[in-house]
Design a protein around this motif. Structure first.
Motif, PDB file in Angstrom:
ATOM      1  N   SER A 229     -13.709  12.227  35.674  1.00  0.00           N
ATOM      2  CA  SER A 229     -13.952  11.124  34.732  1.00  0.00           C
ATOM      3  C   SER A 229     -15.402  10.649  34.801  1.00  0.00           C
ATOM      4  O   SER A 229     -15.906  10.089  33.835  1.00  0.00           O
ATOM      5  N   THR A 230     -16.083  10.905  35.922  1.00  0.00           N
ATOM      6  CA  THR A 230     -17.476  10.474  36.002  1.00  0.00           C
ATOM      7  C   THR A 230     -18.331  11.214  34.989  1.00  0.00           C
ATOM      8  O   THR A 230     -19.438  10.816  34.692  1.00  0.00           O
TER       9      THR A 230
ATOM     10  N   LEU B 296     -18.512   9.661  30.904  1.00  0.00           N
ATOM     11  CA  LEU B 296     -19.333   8.538  30.471  1.00  0.00           C
ATOM     12  C   LEU B 296     -20.536   9.030  29.694  1.00  0.00           C
ATOM     13  O   LEU B 296     -21.225   9.949  30.123  1.00  0.00           O
TER      14      LEU B 296
ATOM     15  N   VAL C 130     -24.735   4.925  28.620  1.00  0.00           N
ATOM     16  CA  VAL C 130     -23.954   3.852  29.239  1.00  0.00           C
ATOM     17  C   VAL C 130     -24.340   3.692  30.707  1.00  0.00           C
ATOM     18  O   VAL C 130     -24.557   2.589  31.201  1.00  0.00           O
ATOM     19  N   VAL C 131     -24.429   4.810  31.413  1.00  0.00           N
ATOM     20  CA  VAL C 131     -24.773   4.757  32.834  1.00  0.00           C
ATOM     21  C   VAL C 131     -26.251   4.423  33.011  1.00  0.00           C
ATOM     22  O   VAL C 131     -26.653   3.826  34.013  1.00  0.00           O
TER      23      VAL C 131
ATOM     24  N   ASN D 142     -21.856   6.260  40.271  1.00  0.00           N
ATOM     25  CA  ASN D 142     -21.166   6.143  38.993  1.00  0.00           C
ATOM     26  C   ASN D 142     -20.386   4.851  38.863  1.00  0.00           C
ATOM     27  O   ASN D 142     -20.462   4.182  37.843  1.00  0.00           O
TER      28      ASN D 142
ATOM     29  N   LEU E  68     -21.489   0.807  37.155  1.00  0.00           N
ATOM     30  CA  LEU E  68     -20.619   0.252  36.119  1.00  0.00           C
ATOM     31  C   LEU E  68     -20.208  -1.178  36.456  1.00  0.00           C
ATOM     32  O   LEU E  68     -20.142  -2.039  35.582  1.00  0.00           O
TER      33      LEU E  68
ATOM     34  N   LYS F  46     -20.820  11.369  22.500  1.00  0.00           N
ATOM     35  CA  LYS F  46     -21.929  10.964  23.359  1.00  0.00           C
ATOM     36  C   LYS F  46     -23.290  11.360  22.795  1.00  0.00           C
ATOM     37  O   LYS F  46     -24.308  11.008  23.353  1.00  0.00           O
TER      38      LYS F  46
ATOM     39  N   SER G 298     -24.712   5.830  20.311  1.00  0.00           N
ATOM     40  CA  SER G 298     -25.543   5.932  21.518  1.00  0.00           C
ATOM     41  C   SER G 298     -27.014   5.638  21.214  1.00  0.00           C
ATOM     42  O   SER G 298     -27.737   5.140  22.075  1.00  0.00           O
TER      43      SER G 298
ATOM     44  N   ALA H 109     -22.078  -1.098  25.948  1.00  0.00           N
ATOM     45  CA  ALA H 109     -21.772   0.084  26.760  1.00  0.00           C
ATOM     46  C   ALA H 109     -20.314   0.044  27.191  1.00  0.00           C
ATOM     47  O   ALA H 109     -19.616   1.067  27.179  1.00  0.00           O
ATOM     48  N   TYR H 110     -19.817  -1.151  27.556  1.00  0.00           N
ATOM     49  CA  TYR H 110     -18.422  -1.257  27.970  1.00  0.00           C
ATOM     50  C   TYR H 110     -17.459  -0.974  26.835  1.00  0.00           C
ATOM     51  O   TYR H 110     -16.424  -0.329  27.023  1.00  0.00           O
TER      52      TYR H 110
ATOM     53  N   LEU I   6     -17.419   2.706  26.424  1.00  0.00           N
ATOM     54  CA  LEU I   6     -16.703   3.316  27.545  1.00  0.00           C
ATOM     55  C   LEU I   6     -15.199   3.248  27.335  1.00  0.00           C
ATOM     56  O   LEU I   6     -14.474   4.239  27.514  1.00  0.00           O
TER      57      LEU I   6
END
Lengths: 319, 301
Positions: A156-157, A160, A164-165, B41, B45, B239, B257, B277-278, B281
């Protein structure tokens, strides 16, 4: 299927062969166009109709590596004769190579960005594949509580979106001074590739019979010795395929590099587009930069094609 | 027999005593990776979750003020953000559908006795191995209305690909299709080669037509792997940043994005961009979950 062959089937096969050839040519045409533009004289790069036959030149590459400025007056015949061949190429384009006070040739930004790309991609690949191989072995051979959940977490990492990261990473890196550093990007790319490496390597590890190490253990090897002397050599193919995938991802990454670097540690993907600027870009130089940048991956793909095909369908089927 | 058993057991247990126990090796192999991924990671977050409730701007030294759910409320009421999501959805649908069609089509063509099959497959893989940003830059030249090769060969005259607000998004999708159809092709080939040959032989004996064979044998058996291709490509297309960002600056092609990038690193609305971003996600996780459930259903059949 091959046993009974009607004439219509053979005809169909011919049509398919022609169609595949046409598709391949269409798919490769843009890459061919990049490669051929990298060897064109500047005035032939943007002609209509497009120039297909031309005398190839090395001048775009000379321009790619050096800093140049417009010439106020043309060089004297003596100057021209005394200059090395690569400088004459630049003279012919109406420019001269910039030198510092001591007469040293000034390099463009490209070589250092290319080197940054190499350092960052190779180091992060070694780290991701190394850690991934160990972890995959751990998951493949030992009982782990909540194994499925942990593996899903690892995968799942990668779901993203990088942007976002990137926002929190940017703030954290700024706080600890990792901004625009090689280590900063290496850590990011390692984290990014690690999940992929674990999943792909687990597929390969599961394929290696457990009996091999068990036999070694009976022979008096320790678990560690068995891992390094028996399992690792067996996993070499998988390690090679995983390494190529991780390298390609790190080599091509753009978003993090754009956000996290500006000069010192910048890699080629954000650098090359930033060279287009607003005026009339010299597409031959951009093509030369693009061509050199694509070359390592193209060579890799070709040399390791069989491993890639295997590794690719492996990972995909298992996921 | 009994004595050899004892000695081997003895030797292996002595070796085990000399080295690390299996449990410590397992922990040594797994824990660093899990920790590393948590630190790089999960921790960021959590960090950005905190910022998403503030009006923090990374460009100033002003302290962050807690504003509660204000950022989320503003974003969810912002028609421009919803427009970015709509553009992204359109982009994902066009490019994934295109890749599925082209990739599976080429795989069907390649799935027969063709000379140089291995070489052609490798050559077809090249686009997806290259850098989206750098290749995208070059596609700008190919798309150029006055000296681009694409217009010349298609006889389109001065057709605007990237400067036309209506066309820009499709031009980006077209480049994406060029890059990633090979991925779908590769997975489809793996799926097609796994279809048992005797099914086709049986169909031939029953004098089944090509359409019947395709829809009753080929497609159902390849469906799970096609589904995997769709999952992967949807996630990636959602993405997409570099390709669209480099190719065009048309607002009609502003994917979510790109909006996020501009909000965070050009307008420096850090707190707000963390909230966006949340939202992104949560959407990605929701889409993935739906897909995975659907995939399991397809697999069960």
């Amino acid at each position: 299927m091959a046993a009974v062959r009607t004439s219509s089937e053979i005809g169909l096969n011919r049509v398919a062969i022609v169609a595949v050839l046409v598709v391949t040519i269409i798919f490769l045409a843009p890459i061919y166009w990049i490669a051929s533009t990298a060897f064109k004289p500047r005035n032939l790069a943007t002609t209509i109709p497009p120039t297909v036959v031309f005398q190839p030149e090395i001048s775009p590459f000379v321009k790619l590596f050096t800093k140049r400025s417009q010439m106020r007056s043309p060089p004297t015949p003596e100057e021209y004769a005394a200059a090395p061949w690569w400088e004459r190429v630049v003279f012919d384009g109406g420019e001269k190579i910039v030198r510092d006070g001591k007469g040293q040739v000034q390099w463009s930004g490209y070589p250092s960005r290319f080197l940054n790309s190499l350092i960052i991609a190779i180091t992060s690949t070694v780290l991701a594949v190394g850690m991934g191989t160990f972890t995959a072995y751990g998951f493949s051979r030992f009982k782990v509580k909540g194994e499925a959940d942990l593996l899903f977490f690892i995968l799942s990492t990668r779901m993203l979106p990088p942007v976002v990261v990137a926002i929190p990473m940017f703030l954290m890196y700024r706080a600890v001074g990792l901004n625009d550093s090689h280590i900063g990007l290496i850590i990011l790319y390692t984290a990014f590739n690690l999940s992929f490496s674990v999943w792909l390597m687990k597929g390969f590890m599961d394929e290696i019979p457990k009996e091999y190490e068990e036999a070694a253990l009976v022979d008096g090897y320790t678990r560690m010795e068995a891992f390094f002397k028996i399992v690792l050599p067996e996993a070499a193919t998988g390690i090679a395929a995983t390494a190529v995938f991780c390298f390609i991802t790190a080599w091509n990454e753009y978003a993090f590099a754009l956000i996290m670097t500006n000069r010192r540690a910048q890699t080629a993907p954000p650098f090359i587009p930033s060279q287009v600027g607003s005026g009339l870009p010299d597409w031959t130089v951009i093509a030369a930069g693009t061509f050199l940048f694509l070359l390592p991956v193209a060579i890799f793909t070709f040399l390791l094609r069989n491993h890639l095909l295997r590794g690719m369908s492996f990972g995909a089927i298992r996921k | 027999m009994a004595t050899t058993m004892i000695t081997t057991l003895d030797r292996s247990s002595r070796a085990a005593a000399r080295g690390l126990s299996d449990i410590s090796i397992r922990n040594l192999f797994i824990i660093p990776t899990v920790l590393f991924l948590i630190v790089f990671n999960i921790f960021p977050l959590i960090y950005s979750l905190g910022y998403s409730f503030t009006d923090f701007r990374a460009s100033t030294n002003a302290p962050a003020n807690f504003v509660g759910l204000q950022n989320y409320r503003d974003l969810l009421n912002d028609p421009f953000v919803w427009n970015n999501f709509a553009i992204t959805a359109k982009y994902v649908i066009v490019s994934v559908a295109g890749q599925l069609f082209v990739g599976f089509g080429v795989a069907m063509l390649l799935n027969r006795d063709i000379p140089l099959k291995g070489l052609l497959t490798t050559l077809l893989l090249l686009p997806m191995m290259l850098s989206m940003a750098v290749v995208g830059l070059f596609w700008k030249l190919l798309y150029d209305p006055s000296w681009g090769v694409i217009n010349y060969f298609l006889g389109l005259g001065n057709f605007e690909w990237l400067a036309d607000p209506k066309m820009a998004l499709y031009a980006v999708a077209l480049t994406d299709i060029w890059m990633w159809s090979p991925f779908v092709m590769l997975l489809s080939l793996a799926g097609l080669s796994a279809v048992p040959k005797h099914l086709y032989e049986a169909a031939a004996i029953d004098r089944a037509g090509p359409f019947y064979t395709f829809f009753r044998i080929t497609l159902p058996l390849v469906a799970p792997i096609l589904m995997i291709a769709v999952i992967f490509r949807t996630m990636e297309a959602f993405k997409t940043f570099d390709l669209a960002y480099i190719l065009t600056s048309q607002p009609t092609a502003e994917l979510i994005s790109i909006r996020l990038y501009k909000m965070a690193f050009q307008e420096w609305q850090t707190g707000r961009s963390c909230a966006l971003a949340y939202i992104v996600l949560i959407m990605v996780l929701a889409i993935t979950n739906i897909y995975v459930k659907y995939l399991n259903k397809v697999k069960e059949r």
